[in-house]
Write a protein that holds these residues in place. Sequence first.
Motif, PDB file in Angstrom:
ATOM      1  N   ILE A  89      75.868  66.930  16.678  1.00 38.08           N
ATOM      2  CA  ILE A  89      77.114  66.373  16.149  1.00 38.08           C
ATOM      3  C   ILE A  89      78.236  67.337  16.533  1.00 38.08           C
ATOM      4  CG2 ILE A  89      75.844  65.210  14.310  1.00 38.08           C
ATOM      5  CD1 ILE A  89      77.058  67.183  12.319  1.00 38.08           C
ATOM      6  N   VAL A  90      79.362  66.777  16.992  1.00 40.12           N
ATOM      7  CA  VAL A  90      80.335  67.600  17.713  1.00 40.12           C
ATOM      8  C   VAL A  90      81.755  67.391  17.190  1.00 40.12           C
ATOM      9  CG1 VAL A  90      81.174  68.266  19.994  1.00 40.12           C
ATOM     10  CG2 VAL A  90      78.881  67.273  19.766  1.00 40.12           C
ATOM     11  N   HIS A  91      82.416  68.514  16.924  1.00 33.79           N
ATOM     12  CA  HIS A  91      83.868  68.507  16.728  1.00 33.79           C
ATOM     13  C   HIS A  91      84.485  68.400  18.107  1.00 33.79           C
ATOM     14  CE1 HIS A  91      87.634  69.989  14.536  1.00 33.79           C
ATOM     15  NE2 HIS A  91      88.010  69.811  15.800  1.00 33.79           N
ATOM     16  N   ALA A  92      85.035  67.230  18.415  1.00 37.31           N
ATOM     17  CA  ALA A  92      85.420  66.890  19.787  1.00 37.31           C
ATOM     18  C   ALA A  92      86.925  66.982  19.982  1.00 37.31           C
ATOM     19  CB  ALA A  92      84.910  65.494  20.139  1.00 37.31           C
ATOM     20  N   GLU A  93      87.404  68.185  20.289  1.00 34.19           N
ATOM     21  CA  GLU A  93      88.761  68.404  20.776  1.00 34.19           C
ATOM     22  C   GLU A  93      88.666  69.387  21.938  1.00 34.19           C
ATOM     23  OE1 GLU A  93      92.176  68.375  17.599  1.00 34.19           O
ATOM     24  OE2 GLU A  93      90.477  69.439  16.729  1.00 34.19           O
ATOM     25  N   ASP A  94      89.359  69.098  23.014  1.00 32.79           N
ATOM     26  CA  ASP A  94      89.327  69.926  24.212  1.00 32.79           C
ATOM     27  C   ASP A  94      90.203  71.156  24.028  1.00 32.79           C
ATOM     28  OD1 ASP A  94      88.903  70.444  27.097  1.00 32.79           O
ATOM     29  OD2 ASP A  94      91.070  70.049  27.183  1.00 32.79           O
ATOM     30  N   PRO A  95      89.631  72.357  24.191  1.00 29.47           N
ATOM     31  CA  PRO A  95      90.421  73.562  23.883  1.00 29.47           C
ATOM     32  C   PRO A  95      91.610  73.756  24.807  1.00 29.47           C
ATOM     33  CG  PRO A  95      88.309  74.132  24.896  1.00 29.47           C
ATOM     34  CD  PRO A  95      88.249  72.682  24.559  1.00 29.47           C
ATOM     35  N   ALA A  96      91.506  73.310  26.055  1.00 31.74           N
ATOM     36  CA  ALA A  96      92.607  73.527  26.995  1.00 31.74           C
ATOM     37  C   ALA A  96      93.811  72.652  26.695  1.00 31.74           C
ATOM     38  CB  ALA A  96      92.125  73.264  28.418  1.00 31.74           C
ATOM     39  N   THR A  97      93.607  71.626  25.855  1.00 29.38           N
ATOM     40  CA  THR A  97      94.688  70.681  25.548  1.00 29.38           C
ATOM     41  C   THR A  97      95.360  71.006  24.221  1.00 29.38           C
ATOM     42  OG1 THR A  97      93.250  69.075  26.625  1.00 29.38           O
ATOM     43  CG2 THR A  97      95.192  68.197  25.571  1.00 29.38           C
ATOM     44  N   SER A 121     100.791  69.560  18.369  1.00 28.77           N
ATOM     45  CA  SER A 121     100.018  70.676  18.926  1.00 28.77           C
ATOM     46  C   SER A 121      98.557  70.304  19.155  1.00 28.77           C
ATOM     47  CB  SER A 121     100.114  71.901  18.006  1.00 28.77           C
ATOM     48  OG  SER A 121      99.321  71.728  16.830  1.00 28.77           O
ATOM     49  N   ARG A 122      98.104  69.208  18.526  1.00 32.44           N
ATOM     50  CA  ARG A 122      96.727  68.743  18.703  1.00 32.44           C
ATOM     51  C   ARG A 122      96.782  67.259  19.085  1.00 32.44           C
ATOM     52  NH1 ARG A 122      93.547  73.013  15.606  1.00 32.44           N
ATOM     53  NH2 ARG A 122      91.642  71.929  16.251  1.00 32.44           N
ATOM     54  N   PRO A 123      97.166  66.943  20.317  1.00 31.85           N
ATOM     55  CA  PRO A 123      97.397  65.551  20.702  1.00 31.85           C
ATOM     56  C   PRO A 123      96.103  64.768  20.853  1.00 31.85           C
ATOM     57  CG  PRO A 123      97.582  66.977  22.606  1.00 31.85           C
ATOM     58  CD  PRO A 123      97.430  67.893  21.414  1.00 31.85           C
ATOM     59  N   GLN A 124      96.237  63.449  20.871  1.00 31.53           N
ATOM     60  CA  GLN A 124      95.072  62.594  21.079  1.00 31.53           C
ATOM     61  C   GLN A 124      94.372  62.905  22.395  1.00 31.53           C
ATOM     62  OE1 GLN A 124      94.450  58.639  19.985  1.00 31.53           O
ATOM     63  NE2 GLN A 124      96.483  58.325  19.095  1.00 31.53           N
ATOM     64  N   ALA A 125      95.118  63.359  23.385  1.00 34.22           N
ATOM     65  CA  ALA A 125      94.501  63.681  24.675  1.00 34.22           C
ATOM     66  C   ALA A 125      93.388  64.705  24.527  1.00 34.22           C
ATOM     67  CB  ALA A 125      95.567  64.202  25.642  1.00 34.22           C
ATOM     68  N   ALA A 126      93.496  65.596  23.538  1.00 35.19           N
ATOM     69  CA  ALA A 126      92.434  66.586  23.323  1.00 35.19           C
ATOM     70  C   ALA A 126      91.135  65.908  22.891  1.00 35.19           C
ATOM     71  CB  ALA A 126      92.878  67.599  22.270  1.00 35.19           C
ATOM     72  N   GLU A 127      91.251  64.887  22.048  1.00 39.20           N
ATOM     73  CA  GLU A 127      90.053  64.150  21.651  1.00 39.20           C
ATOM     74  C   GLU A 127      89.492  63.354  22.820  1.00 39.20           C
ATOM     75  OE1 GLU A 127      89.819  62.454  17.517  1.00 39.20           O
ATOM     76  OE2 GLU A 127      91.995  62.720  17.621  1.00 39.20           O
ATOM     77  N   VAL A 128      90.370  62.717  23.587  1.00 36.92           N
ATOM     78  CA  VAL A 128      89.922  61.893  24.715  1.00 36.92           C
ATOM     79  C   VAL A 128      89.160  62.734  25.726  1.00 36.92           C
ATOM     80  CG1 VAL A 128      90.710  60.525  26.680  1.00 36.92           C
ATOM     81  CG2 VAL A 128      91.724  60.165  24.418  1.00 36.92           C
ATOM     82  N   ARG A 129      89.699  63.884  26.092  1.00 32.59           N
ATOM     83  CA  ARG A 129      89.040  64.719  27.090  1.00 32.59           C
ATOM     84  C   ARG A 129      87.716  65.257  26.583  1.00 32.59           C
ATOM     85  NH1 ARG A 129      94.771  67.581  28.758  1.00 32.59           N
ATOM     86  NH2 ARG A 129      95.532  65.817  30.006  1.00 32.59           N
ATOM     87  N   ALA A 130      87.661  65.621  25.316  1.00 33.12           N
ATOM     88  CA  ALA A 130      86.406  66.123  24.763  1.00 33.12           C
ATOM     89  C   ALA A 130      85.350  65.027  24.695  1.00 33.12           C
ATOM     90  CB  ALA A 130      86.655  66.714  23.375  1.00 33.12           C
TER      91      ALA A 130
END
Length: 434
Positions: A176-184, A200-209
């Motif tokens: 089970i994963v906390h899915a946010e991309d660190p680079a975003t 600072s934590r955009p949806q794109a971070a979730e999408v990429r992760a």
Amino acid sequence: MRIRARRVLTPEGERPGVVVVRDGLIAEIAPYHGGPADVEVAGDEVLLPGLVDSHVHVNEPGRTHWEGFATATAAAAAGGVTTIVDMPLNSIPPTVDVPALQAKQAAARGQLAVDVAFWGGAVPGNRAALRALHEAGVAGFKCFLLPSGVEEFPPLDAVQLEEAMTEIAVFGGVLIVHAEDPATIAPAPHGRAYADFALSRPQAAEVRAVATLVEAARRTGCRTHIVHVAGAAVLPLLAAAKADGLPVTAETCPHYLTLCAEDVPDGATEFKCCPPIRDETNRDALWEGLRDGTLDCVVSDHSPCPVEEKRLDSGDFGAAWGGIASVQLSLPVTWTAAADRGFGLSELARWMSTAPAALAGFTDRGALAPGLRADLCAFAPDEWFVVDQLRLRHRNPVTPYQGRKLRGVVRRTWLAGEPVEDGVRAGRLVSLRG
């Protein structure tokens, strides 16, 4: 024990009946007029299966001043939750090997108002401990792709993620994963503006992760579950993964389904969580994700902290702890919004009991049916109340729902057929194997 109700929510739907309990299990659901009963449920109450909350941060040992087993499980019972699965981080030590699991189990014994199982953790350097934790009975393994907020539970990089998923797939576990991309993700900006924090934590971070995880699941065959989906932009990725037959599931949380960014006042750090609460259009799309089955579960992500850690005095979103304590309120919060959208109690029970039970690997609970545990609650779905945070059972009285009018009251909870009473600690530690 025989519990009679005019409305018993079974997997086939609601019907009048008598739930007959023997040795802690549901022996049968007899006809409503099928003999005497020990308990008569009020006419405005529905017997629901006890909820299974597979995403709860208890924090004991090590951060018991944040939350502990006694307070967390008392809050759960008051909210109709009869089983929680505790997250492996925020306690010290984190649950990343068998000795740490044993330390957590020792801390919990004698304190539990409801049943408790445990997630293990997947962190850098503990690949060799994963199978032993699985065999010791953890439900699966939690990991982060970016810093977790506590130093003792670091994230996995791309290579470590692939290694962990390959190992977990060998023995049939679940990650089970906390899915946010660190680079975003940008550093959380200091200040009172909620919009700045959310940006600072955009949806794109979730999408990429999520895209990364779907492809890793495709390569490894590892069962993969995305925790606390906040951004509806990931729903097409999840739907496509499911259509391809990949072992990918996902959850969301009551706060993402009921709150929206437009309504978060500046400085109101009680609303801070990660990923952030997003806008109203996004919220509506999450409900559609539940409706069409792209999202599987609704769980609390109960993540409390001491009042001072929320920085309510300064309202500084950059400094405040990100987490919402809601295990006691998850059912009425979700039901209030679900009922307005035309959903029924059957959907609610599926999202909040059956599906999280299946995720965690329980085969003996999650529905009211013969042969399953007699974990249930009497829920008055049409009674309203106003949230008073001082009446909540979790350790530190902070909630974004303070003063909110909610629909649905849990009046009684039963664990293995026995009523849960204040101060009675009849909950068990549950191992998923052996």
